[in-house]
Design a protein around this motif. Structure first.
Motif, PDB file in Angstrom:
ATOM      1  N   MET A  26       0.851  -1.176   0.000  1.00 15.49           N
ATOM      2  CA  MET A  26       0.000   0.000   0.000  1.00 15.49           C
ATOM      3  C   MET A  26       0.888   1.228   0.000  1.00 15.49           C
ATOM      4  N   SER A  27       0.408   2.292  -0.639  1.00 15.27           N
ATOM      5  CA  SER A  27       1.156   3.546  -0.661  1.00 15.27           C
ATOM      6  C   SER A  27       0.200   4.700  -0.418  1.00 15.27           C
ATOM      7  N   THR A  28       0.520   5.530   0.557  1.00 16.36           N
ATOM      8  CA  THR A  28      -0.240   6.752   0.808  1.00 16.36           C
ATOM      9  C   THR A  28       0.692   7.923   0.602  1.00 16.36           C
ATOM     10  N   GLN A  29       0.276   8.857  -0.229  1.00 17.03           N
ATOM     11  CA  GLN A  29       1.045  10.081  -0.442  1.00 17.03           C
ATOM     12  C   GLN A  29       0.109  11.262  -0.266  1.00 17.03           C
ATOM     13  N   TYR A  30       0.694  12.416   0.015  1.00 18.00           N
ATOM     14  CA  TYR A  30      -0.095  13.620   0.237  1.00 18.00           C
ATOM     15  C   TYR A  30       0.732  14.829  -0.148  1.00 18.00           C
ATOM     16  N   GLY A  31       0.040  15.943  -0.313  1.00 16.52           N
ATOM     17  CA  GLY A  31       0.731  17.183  -0.635  1.00 16.52           C
ATOM     18  C   GLY A  31      -0.261  18.279  -0.950  1.00 16.52           C
ATOM     19  N   THR A  32       0.253  19.352  -1.504  1.00 21.89           N
ATOM     20  CA  THR A  32      -0.598  20.445  -1.945  1.00 21.89           C
ATOM     21  C   THR A  32      -0.316  20.703  -3.418  1.00 21.89           C
ATOM     22  N   TRP A  33      -1.320  21.247  -4.100  1.00 19.92           N
ATOM     23  CA  TRP A  33      -1.183  21.517  -5.526  1.00 19.92           C
ATOM     24  C   TRP A  33      -2.231  22.538  -5.934  1.00 19.92           C
ATOM     25  N   THR A  34      -1.897  23.345  -6.906  1.00 26.46           N
ATOM     26  CA  THR A  34      -2.862  24.271  -7.495  1.00 26.46           C
ATOM     27  C   THR A  34      -3.214  23.745  -8.880  1.00 26.46           C
ATOM     28  N   PRO A  35      -4.407  23.165  -9.023  1.00 28.76           N
ATOM     29  CA  PRO A  35      -4.810  22.640 -10.324  1.00 28.76           C
ATOM     30  C   PRO A  35      -5.005  23.773 -11.337  1.00 28.76           C
ATOM     31  N   PRO A  36      -4.869  23.463 -12.623  1.00 30.38           N
ATOM     32  CA  PRO A  36      -5.111  24.495 -13.631  1.00 30.38           C
ATOM     33  C   PRO A  36      -6.582  24.914 -13.643  1.00 30.38           C
ATOM     34  N   ALA A  37      -6.844  26.103 -14.104  1.00 34.63           N
ATOM     35  CA  ALA A  37      -8.220  26.615 -14.184  1.00 34.63           C
ATOM     36  C   ALA A  37      -9.077  25.652 -14.995  1.00 34.63           C
ATOM     37  N   GLY A  38     -10.254  25.371 -14.505  1.00 33.25           N
ATOM     38  CA  GLY A  38     -11.189  24.503 -15.201  1.00 33.25           C
ATOM     39  C   GLY A  38     -11.002  23.018 -14.936  1.00 33.25           C
ATOM     40  N   ALA A  39      -9.996  22.655 -14.140  1.00 31.75           N
ATOM     41  CA  ALA A  39      -9.756  21.238 -13.841  1.00 31.75           C
ATOM     42  C   ALA A  39     -10.880  20.679 -12.982  1.00 31.75           C
ATOM     43  N   THR A  40     -11.202  19.413 -13.192  1.00 34.21           N
ATOM     44  CA  THR A  40     -12.214  18.729 -12.386  1.00 34.21           C
ATOM     45  C   THR A  40     -11.518  17.877 -11.330  1.00 34.21           C
ATOM     46  N   ARG A  41     -12.300  17.368 -10.374  1.00 34.89           N
ATOM     47  CA  ARG A  41     -11.742  16.448  -9.375  1.00 34.89           C
ATOM     48  C   ARG A  41     -11.136  15.230 -10.063  1.00 34.89           C
ATOM     49  N   TYR A  42     -11.815  14.737 -11.101  1.00 33.56           N
ATOM     50  CA  TYR A  42     -11.308  13.576 -11.838  1.00 33.56           C
ATOM     51  C   TYR A  42      -9.966  13.892 -12.492  1.00 33.56           C
ATOM     52  N   ASP A  43      -9.862  15.071 -13.101  1.00 33.69           N
ATOM     53  CA  ASP A  43      -8.589  15.474 -13.719  1.00 33.69           C
ATOM     54  C   ASP A  43      -7.462  15.445 -12.689  1.00 33.69           C
ATOM     55  N   VAL A  44      -7.727  16.003 -11.528  1.00 41.02           N
ATOM     56  CA  VAL A  44      -6.716  16.054 -10.467  1.00 41.02           C
ATOM     57  C   VAL A  44      -6.370  14.645  -9.996  1.00 41.02           C
ATOM     58  N   PHE A  45      -7.384  13.804  -9.815  1.00 34.08           N
ATOM     59  CA  PHE A  45      -7.154  12.421  -9.394  1.00 34.08           C
ATOM     60  C   PHE A  45      -6.214  11.709 -10.371  1.00 34.08           C
ATOM     61  N   ILE A  46      -6.486  11.831 -11.669  1.00 35.97           N
ATOM     62  CA  ILE A  46      -5.660  11.155 -12.680  1.00 35.97           C
ATOM     63  C   ILE A  46      -4.220  11.676 -12.646  1.00 35.97           C
ATOM     64  N   VAL A  47      -4.046  12.995 -12.544  1.00 31.57           N
ATOM     65  CA  VAL A  47      -2.694  13.568 -12.489  1.00 31.57           C
ATOM     66  C   VAL A  47      -1.940  13.057 -11.259  1.00 31.57           C
ATOM     67  N   LEU A  48      -2.611  13.043 -10.115  1.00 27.94           N
ATOM     68  CA  LEU A  48      -1.951  12.601  -8.882  1.00 27.94           C
ATOM     69  C   LEU A  48      -1.648  11.103  -8.914  1.00 27.94           C
ATOM     70  N   ARG A  49      -2.583  10.303  -9.432  1.00 35.39           N
ATOM     71  CA  ARG A  49      -2.345   8.858  -9.538  1.00 35.39           C
ATOM     72  C   ARG A  49      -1.157   8.597 -10.467  1.00 35.39           C
ATOM     73  N   ASP A  50      -1.130   9.282 -11.605  1.00 35.11           N
ATOM     74  CA  ASP A  50      -0.007   9.133 -12.537  1.00 35.11           C
ATOM     75  C   ASP A  50       1.314   9.551 -11.887  1.00 35.11           C
ATOM     76  N   HIS A  51       1.266  10.593 -11.060  1.00 33.30           N
ATOM     77  CA  HIS A  51       2.454  11.058 -10.341  1.00 33.30           C
ATOM     78  C   HIS A  51       2.993   9.954  -9.418  1.00 33.30           C
ATOM     79  N   ILE A  52       2.091   9.312  -8.685  1.00 28.69           N
ATOM     80  CA  ILE A  52       2.507   8.243  -7.774  1.00 28.69           C
ATOM     81  C   ILE A  52       3.048   7.052  -8.564  1.00 28.69           C
ATOM     82  N   VAL A  53       2.369   6.686  -9.644  1.00 28.14           N
ATOM     83  CA  VAL A  53       2.813   5.549 -10.449  1.00 28.14           C
ATOM     84  C   VAL A  53       4.177   5.822 -11.090  1.00 28.14           C
ATOM     85  N   ALA A  54       4.444   7.069 -11.458  1.00 25.82           N
ATOM     86  CA  ALA A  54       5.754   7.410 -12.012  1.00 25.82           C
ATOM     87  C   ALA A  54       6.859   7.170 -10.979  1.00 25.82           C
TER      88      ALA A  54
END
Length: 81
Positions: free
Chosen positions: A33-61
């Motif tokens: 299991m992996s838990t990560q956390y942080g802060t981020w300013t999403p781009p204008a117009g981003a949805t929760r789903y957009d942010v989820f995908i970016v963060l998941r991809d970040h962890i997988v990288a």
């Protein structure tokens, strides 16, 4: 005995943090299991789903073994009290 001391943190500049605080936990059942956390300013117009995908991809990288992991927890909240 354990003691905890609380101190004021008004000296921490909020500009150094993103507009939102996030926590994401991924799990490979029975393997890890992996838990990560942080802060981020999403781009204008981003949805929760957009942010989820970016963060998941970040962890997988960082942890390629988590590419097929299940999401067991995701939180995205404004980083403001």
């Amino acid at each position: 005995m354990t003691s905890t001391t609380s101190t004021a943190t008004s000296h921490i500049p909020t500009a150094a943090q993103g507009s939102h605080m996030w926590v994401l936990t991924l799990e490979m059942p029975g393997r890890g299991m992996s838990t990560q956390y942080g802060t981020w300013t999403p781009p204008a117009g981003a949805t929760r789903y957009d942010v989820f995908i970016v963060l998941r991809d970040h962890i997988v990288a960082q942890q390629p073994q988590m590419a097929s992991a299940n999401c067991v927890f995701f939180s995205l909240e404004p980083n403001q009290l």
